[in-house]
Design a protein around this motif. Structure first.
Motif, PDB file in Angstrom:
ATOM      1  N   GLN A  80     122.596 107.383 -11.281  1.00  0.00           N
ATOM      2  CA  GLN A  80     121.297 107.329 -11.960  1.00  0.00           C
ATOM      3  C   GLN A  80     121.113 105.967 -12.637  1.00  0.00           C
ATOM      4  O   GLN A  80     120.003 105.445 -12.698  1.00  0.00           O
ATOM      5  CB  GLN A  80     121.187 108.448 -12.998  1.00  0.00           C
ATOM      6  N   LEU A  81     122.213 105.399 -13.123  1.00  0.00           N
ATOM      7  CA  LEU A  81     122.132 104.063 -13.733  1.00  0.00           C
ATOM      8  C   LEU A  81     121.770 103.007 -12.694  1.00  0.00           C
ATOM      9  O   LEU A  81     121.017 102.078 -12.982  1.00  0.00           O
ATOM     10  CB  LEU A  81     123.457 103.715 -14.416  1.00  0.00           C
ATOM     11  N   ALA A  82     122.296 103.170 -11.493  1.00  0.00           N
ATOM     12  CA  ALA A  82     121.973 102.214 -10.427  1.00  0.00           C
ATOM     13  C   ALA A  82     120.489 102.278 -10.077  1.00  0.00           C
ATOM     14  O   ALA A  82     119.851 101.247  -9.839  1.00  0.00           O
ATOM     15  CB  ALA A  82     122.819 102.504  -9.198  1.00  0.00           C
ATOM     16  N   VAL A  83     119.947 103.481 -10.056  1.00  0.00           N
ATOM     17  CA  VAL A  83     118.518 103.626  -9.746  1.00  0.00           C
ATOM     18  C   VAL A  83     117.676 103.011 -10.861  1.00  0.00           C
ATOM     19  O   VAL A  83     116.692 102.317 -10.597  1.00  0.00           O
ATOM     20  CB  VAL A  83     118.151 105.111  -9.522  1.00  0.00           C
ATOM     21  N   LEU A  84     118.080 103.247 -12.103  1.00  0.00           N
ATOM     22  CA  LEU A  84     117.356 102.614 -13.214  1.00  0.00           C
ATOM     23  C   LEU A  84     117.488 101.095 -13.156  1.00  0.00           C
ATOM     24  O   LEU A  84     116.547 100.368 -13.465  1.00  0.00           O
ATOM     25  CB  LEU A  84     117.889 103.131 -14.555  1.00  0.00           C
ATOM     26  N   GLY A  85     118.655 100.619 -12.746  1.00  0.00           N
ATOM     27  CA  GLY A  85     118.873  99.179 -12.623  1.00  0.00           C
ATOM     28  C   GLY A  85     118.005  98.539 -11.559  1.00  0.00           C
ATOM     29  O   GLY A  85     117.754  97.330 -11.590  1.00  0.00           O
TER      30      GLY A  85
END
Length: 132
Positions: A80-85
């Motif tokens: 999910q952090l990668a998608v937000l990134g």
């Protein structure tokens, strides 16, 4: 007159892996479309856009198959952090990514609740429970 036996009930797939798997798959396609947007807007060199988008897409697809296994939910949460990134390339992804973070949390919590309630019902009604 013959008496027919009722068809044996199949064991239901747990809800938590189903919900989280679907969330990750939808997120993978979202990243694919966001990659096309980033490429069209020329926000970075094409090689960078396609590498980041392709790797994120592949990771999300692979992780969707690993939910339910040890560490699968933690890895999905980190994804999910990668998608937000990805919002660095396409700022709208901050908002859309936040929506998917909420969907991820709801998938985890609601799926676990459904699985728990199914187990309680099966324990209270052993005659109607599917075979293990």
């Amino acid at each position: 007159m013959s008496t027919q036996q009722p068809a044996p009930t199949r064991r239901k797939r747990p809800a938590k892996p189903q919900f989280t798997q679907m969330t990750l798959l939808l997120e993978a396609f979202l990243v694919g479309f966001a990659t096309l947007v980033a490429y069209g807007l020329r926000v970075a060199p094409p090689a960078t856009v396609w590498t980041l988008g392709g790797v994120t897409f592949a990771i999300l697809l692979l992780l969707s198959g690993y939910v339910g296994r040890p560490g699968g939910y933690v890895a999905g949460s980190l994804a999910q952090l990668a998608v937000l990134g990805f919002g660095v390339l396409v700022p709208m992804m901050y908002g859309v990514g936040a929506v998917f973070v909420v969907l991820w949390v709801v998938s985890l919590r609601l799926g676990a609740r459904i699985d728990r309630e199914r187990a309680e019902w099966d324990a209270a009604h052993p005659e109607g429970a599917p075979p293990v």
